[in-house]
Design a protein around this motif. Structure first.
Motif, PDB file in Angstrom:
ATOM      1  N   CYS A  75       0.898  -1.141   0.137  1.00 52.50           N
ATOM      2  CA  CYS A  75      -0.139   0.039   0.041  1.00 52.50           C
ATOM      3  C   CYS A  75       0.844   1.251   0.065  1.00 52.50           C
ATOM      4  O   CYS A  75       0.569   2.207  -0.660  1.00 52.50           O
ATOM      5  N   LEU A  78       2.761   1.562  -3.475  1.00 52.35           N
ATOM      6  CA  LEU A  78       1.518   2.089  -4.622  1.00 52.35           C
ATOM      7  C   LEU A  78       1.213   3.502  -4.275  1.00 52.35           C
ATOM      8  O   LEU A  78       0.993   4.398  -5.144  1.00 52.35           O
ATOM      9  N   ILE A  83      -0.653   5.999  -7.153  1.00 48.70           N
ATOM     10  CA  ILE A  83      -1.686   5.413  -7.808  1.00 48.70           C
ATOM     11  C   ILE A  83      -3.067   5.801  -7.066  1.00 48.70           C
ATOM     12  O   ILE A  83      -3.052   6.236  -6.022  1.00 48.70           O
ATOM     13  N   LYS A  84      -4.100   6.058  -7.850  1.00 45.16           N
ATOM     14  CA  LYS A  84      -5.399   6.398  -7.285  1.00 45.16           C
ATOM     15  C   LYS A  84      -5.670   5.771  -5.907  1.00 45.16           C
ATOM     16  O   LYS A  84      -5.432   4.585  -5.933  1.00 45.16           O
ATOM     17  N   ILE A  86      -8.551   4.651  -4.614  1.00 45.07           N
ATOM     18  CA  ILE A  86      -9.522   3.618  -4.762  1.00 45.07           C
ATOM     19  C   ILE A  86      -8.844   2.339  -5.447  1.00 45.07           C
ATOM     20  O   ILE A  86      -9.106   1.184  -4.770  1.00 45.07           O
ATOM     21  N   TYR A  87      -8.035   2.700  -6.512  1.00 47.67           N
ATOM     22  CA  TYR A  87      -7.257   1.447  -6.906  1.00 47.67           C
ATOM     23  C   TYR A  87      -6.065   0.821  -5.920  1.00 47.67           C
ATOM     24  O   TYR A  87      -5.895  -0.425  -5.722  1.00 47.67           O
ATOM     25  N   ASN A  88      -5.466   1.682  -5.225  1.00 41.23           N
ATOM     26  CA  ASN A  88      -4.602   1.435  -4.049  1.00 41.23           C
ATOM     27  C   ASN A  88      -5.362   0.571  -2.945  1.00 41.23           C
ATOM     28  O   ASN A  88      -4.775  -0.466  -2.630  1.00 41.23           O
ATOM     29  N   ILE A  90      -8.200  -1.232  -3.379  1.00 46.54           N
ATOM     30  CA  ILE A  90      -8.762  -2.563  -3.901  1.00 46.54           C
ATOM     31  C   ILE A  90      -7.303  -3.359  -4.244  1.00 46.54           C
ATOM     32  O   ILE A  90      -7.508  -4.903  -3.663  1.00 46.54           O
ATOM     33  N   ILE A  91      -6.289  -2.966  -4.440  1.00 38.51           N
ATOM     34  CA  ILE A  91      -5.326  -3.933  -4.802  1.00 38.51           C
ATOM     35  C   ILE A  91      -4.541  -4.288  -3.582  1.00 38.51           C
ATOM     36  O   ILE A  91      -4.277  -5.418  -3.429  1.00 38.51           O
ATOM     37  N   SER A  92      -4.564  -3.409  -2.604  1.00 31.25           N
ATOM     38  CA  SER A  92      -3.863  -4.014  -1.135  1.00 31.25           C
ATOM     39  C   SER A  92      -4.637  -4.846  -0.610  1.00 31.25           C
ATOM     40  O   SER A  92      -4.298  -5.674   0.019  1.00 31.25           O
TER      41      SER A  92
END
Length: 106
Positions: A75, A78, A83-84, A86-88, A90-92
């Motif tokens: 996290c 990213l 990184i945006k 919300i994407y951060n 979700i990916i995390s």
């Protein structure tokens, strides 16, 4: 007592935020205080997250199987690359759940 404490803390936080964010109240803080207040959110987030990442109850989490630590590191990396949010998140979260599943099925 717990509900009283929660309500009192909520009131304190609300009124502190209202005084400084309300457009009707004109309070001008010195510049050094404004600079210091910019660090309050990361400091508070760190104080909340560190016990969750490193402790499970009263014991320190085992480092090789600490999915919380690896997801927190991802996290931060990213976020460093902008990184945006919300994407951060979700990916995390996906990374955390995948690691958690992997560590508990071994």
């Amino acid at each position: 007592m717990t509900w009283l404490m929660i309500c009192a803390l909520a009131a304190i936080v609300f009124f502190n935020r209202y005084i400084f964010l309300s457009p009707n109240i004109h309070i001008r803080l010195p510049t050094f205080i404004e600079r210091m207040l910019k660090y309050s959110a990361p400091c508070l987030l760190t104080a909340i997250c560190l016990p969750i990442v490193f402790f499970e109850g009263n014991q320190i989490r085992a480092l090789p199987t600490n999915a919380y630590l690896y997801a927190a590191i991802l996290c931060v990396v990213l976020a460093y690359f902008r990184i945006k949010i919300i994407y951060n998140v979700i990916i995390s979260l996906l990374f955390f759940y995948a690691l958690n599943f992997m560590f508990h099925t071994l």
